[in-house]
Design an enzyme around this catalytic site. Structure first.
Site, short mmCIF file in Angstrom:
data_model
loop_
_atom_site.label_atom_id
_atom_site.label_comp_id
_atom_site.label_asym_id
_atom_site.label_seq_id
_atom_site.Cartn_x
_atom_site.Cartn_y
_atom_site.Cartn_z
N LYS A 116 -10.87 -5.19 -5.33
CA LYS A 116 -11.91 -4.19 -5.47
C LYS A 116 -11.38 -2.95 -6.18
O LYS A 116 -12.12 -2.23 -6.80
CB LYS A 116 -12.38 -3.74 -4.06
CG LYS A 116 -13.24 -4.75 -3.35
CD LYS A 116 -13.69 -4.24 -1.99
CE LYS A 116 -12.70 -4.54 -0.89
NZ LYS A 116 -13.24 -4.48 0.47
N LYS A 126 -4.06 -10.97 -7.52
CA LYS A 126 -5.29 -11.17 -6.75
C LYS A 126 -6.45 -10.35 -7.34
O LYS A 126 -6.24 -9.22 -7.76
CB LYS A 126 -4.97 -10.71 -5.32
CG LYS A 126 -6.08 -10.79 -4.33
CD LYS A 126 -5.63 -10.26 -2.98
CE LYS A 126 -5.90 -8.78 -2.83
NZ LYS A 126 -5.88 -8.28 -1.46
N LYS A 128 0.84 -1.21 0.00
CA LYS A 128 0.00 0.00 0.00
C LYS A 128 0.86 1.26 0.00
O LYS A 128 0.48 2.27 -0.56
CB LYS A 128 -0.96 0.00 1.18
CG LYS A 128 -2.09 -1.00 0.99
CD LYS A 128 -3.28 -0.69 1.87
CE LYS A 128 -4.42 -1.66 1.55
NZ LYS A 128 -5.49 -1.63 2.54
P1 TYM Z 1 -10.64 -6.50 2.83
O1 TYM Z 1 -11.75 -5.53 2.98
O2 TYM Z 1 -9.51 -6.14 1.92
O3 TYM Z 1 -11.19 -7.90 2.32
C1 TYM Z 1 -12.26 -8.56 2.98
C2 TYM Z 1 -12.01 -10.06 2.98
O4 TYM Z 1 -11.91 -10.57 1.64
C3 TYM Z 1 -10.72 -11.35 1.50
N1 TYM Z 1 -10.24 -11.21 0.10
C4 TYM Z 1 -10.06 -12.23 -0.76
N2 TYM Z 1 -10.21 -13.56 -0.60
C5 TYM Z 1 -9.95 -14.36 -1.68
N3 TYM Z 1 -9.55 -13.88 -2.89
C6 TYM Z 1 -9.38 -12.55 -3.08
N4 TYM Z 1 -8.99 -12.10 -4.27
C7 TYM Z 1 -9.63 -11.66 -1.99
N5 TYM Z 1 -9.57 -10.30 -1.82
C8 TYM Z 1 -9.94 -10.06 -0.54
C9 TYM Z 1 -9.75 -10.74 2.52
O5 TYM Z 1 -8.75 -11.66 2.90
C10 TYM Z 1 -10.69 -10.42 3.68
O6 TYM Z 1 -10.90 -11.56 4.49
N6 TYM Z 1 -7.91 -5.92 6.97
C11 TYM Z 1 -9.12 -6.52 6.44
C12 TYM Z 1 -10.38 -6.04 7.16
C13 TYM Z 1 -10.35 -6.21 8.64
C14 TYM Z 1 -10.40 -7.44 9.35
C15 TYM Z 1 -10.40 -7.09 10.73
C16 TYM Z 1 -10.48 -8.78 8.94
C17 TYM Z 1 -10.31 -5.21 9.56
N7 TYM Z 1 -10.34 -5.74 10.82
C18 TYM Z 1 -10.45 -8.07 11.72
C19 TYM Z 1 -10.52 -9.76 9.95
C20 TYM Z 1 -10.51 -9.41 11.31
C21 TYM Z 1 -9.25 -6.14 4.98
O7 TYM Z 1 -8.74 -5.15 4.53
O8 TYM Z 1 -10.08 -6.93 4.26
#
Ligand code: TYM
Length: 337
Positions: free
Chosen positions: A204, A201, A119
């Site tokens: 979004k 990957k 990032k």
């Molecule tokens: P975020 O918002 O980027 O993504 C949400 C969830 O989707 C999963 N993910 C994927 N899984 C498979 N293939 C992909 N291409 C893919 N892209 C995203 C991510 O692994 C995630 O599980 N830091 C976290 C949000 C967060 C969080 C937490 C998660 C904040 N606090 C506490 C767990 C526990 C995040 O940015 O996810």
């Protein structure tokens, strides 16, 4: 009365950032598991709007996307009477604990985080301290509820490892305060790849609209995106090294139909990629249909959304305050009676 932790059901927590409509990757890697786990565990699911501030979004966009993401979690089938579904910034205890955890996390540990490095490269004009301490807020989200399992995609594994390290360090100093959490990463779907570059990957924030499928895409758009998905010059549907595009489509198809790779190979034996892509698109459309239909109804009902958000925040606050109070006592913050 304080719940006896050894007698309670195992607790599951996960959050998602409200940066855009979630992709099929978010869904297959995380959200689908959330819904499946909600039956058997005590679950807490939320919208990580504080994390989203690290890339300084437009305020109006952040507000709208937070509400949309919250509606989407309900549309997914999460029941706000059975699980806690909440918005992170509505529960002040998370940010408080994250400050305390910052003081128990080494600079070097945070600097090693791959996501921070990625990032920082992507937003080189805005490498703020929030981006750096992002994992300690995530650790606070998890540890404040004494979470046992965290369903996430593979990209969050390193943050989960850091969370465990922080928990164990803190427990080593003050006794058993936190439950060290386990990541729950599905065997399939933990890393869904871009449809245009199957070595990256699905994300979004991808600027190429053909690269990712959103969970609210219309059926026509889904068909078109899979039709143009990058595959290879071979024409056999099989899971093999060097066939990243086909492997990714097989993973998507397997997650949506429950078929294993052998069964998929048999189904498409003698058929070309055209048939296969059409079948993958069809399976995805059916998988996402109920979410899209529920979403349309829920997002229109602002009073229901507000009521669910208040209920979720109140339960989350009650539960998280127990851990925060204990932490404050342990570290020596004087609390007035
Ligand atoms: P975020 O918002 O980027 O993504 C949400 C969830 O989707 C999963 N993910 C994927 N899984 C498979 N293939 C992909 N291409 C893919 N892209 C995203 C991510 O692994 C995630 O599980 N830091 C976290 C949000 C967060 C969080 C937490 C998660 C904040 N606090 C506490 C767990 C526990 C995040 O940015 O996810």
């Amino acid at each position: 009365m304080e719940q006896n932790l050894s007698e309670r059901k195992k607790r599951v927590l996960s959050l998602i950032q409200p940066t855009a409509v979630p992709t099929l990757g978010n869904y297959l890697g995380a959200l689908k598991n959330w819904r499946d786990m909600a039956e058997d565990y005590d679950c807490i699911f939320g919208v990580a709007d504080l994390h989203a501030l690290t890339v300084r979004p437009e305020p109006a966009d952040l507000r709208r996307q937070t509400l949309e993401m919250f509606a989407l979690l309900l549309a997914l089938g999460l029941d706000p009477d059975k699980s806690i579904v909440f918005i992170q910034s509505h529960v002040h205890t998370h940010a408080e604990l994250s400050w305390i955890l910052n003081c128990y996390t080494q600079f070097g540990e945070a600097a090693r985080m791959t996501q921070f490095k990625e990032k920082s490269q992507k937003h080189s004009d805005n490498i703020n301290i929030g981006l750096f301490s992002y994992p300690t807020l995530m650790a606070a989200d998890i540890l404040i509820y004494q979470t046992d399992f965290v369903p996430v995609g593979a990209d969050q594994k390193q943050h989960l490892e850091l969370t465990r390290d922080i928990a164990e360090r803190f427990n080593g100093i003050y006794g058993n305060v936190f439950t060290p959490p386990e990541p729950f990463i599905g065997k399939k779907g933990a890393k869904i790849m871009s449809l245009q570059d199957p070595t990256a990957k699905m994300s979004k924030s991808d600027i190429n609209p053909k690269a990712s499928v959103s969970v609210l895409d219309e059926p026509d758009a889904i068909v078109k995106k899979f039709k143009s998905a990058v595959t290879d010059s071979d024409s056999r549907v099989c899971y093999a090294e060097g066939k990243d595009g086909v492997n990714n489509l097989m993973t998507v198809y397997s997650c949506c139909t429950g078929l294993d790779y052998d069964a998929i190979e048999r189904e498409f034996d003698g058929k070309g990629y055209g048939d296969f892509k059409a079948a993958v698109a069809g399976a995805v459309i059916e998988e996402l249909r109920p979410i899209r239909e529920n979403y349309g109804r829920i997002i229109a009902d602002k009073a229901y959304l507000a009521e669910c958000a208040s209920k979720g925040a109140a339960s989350a606050l009650r539960l998280s305050t127990r851990t925060l109070d204990k932490v404050k006592r342990k570290v020596g913050l004087w609390q007035k009676a």
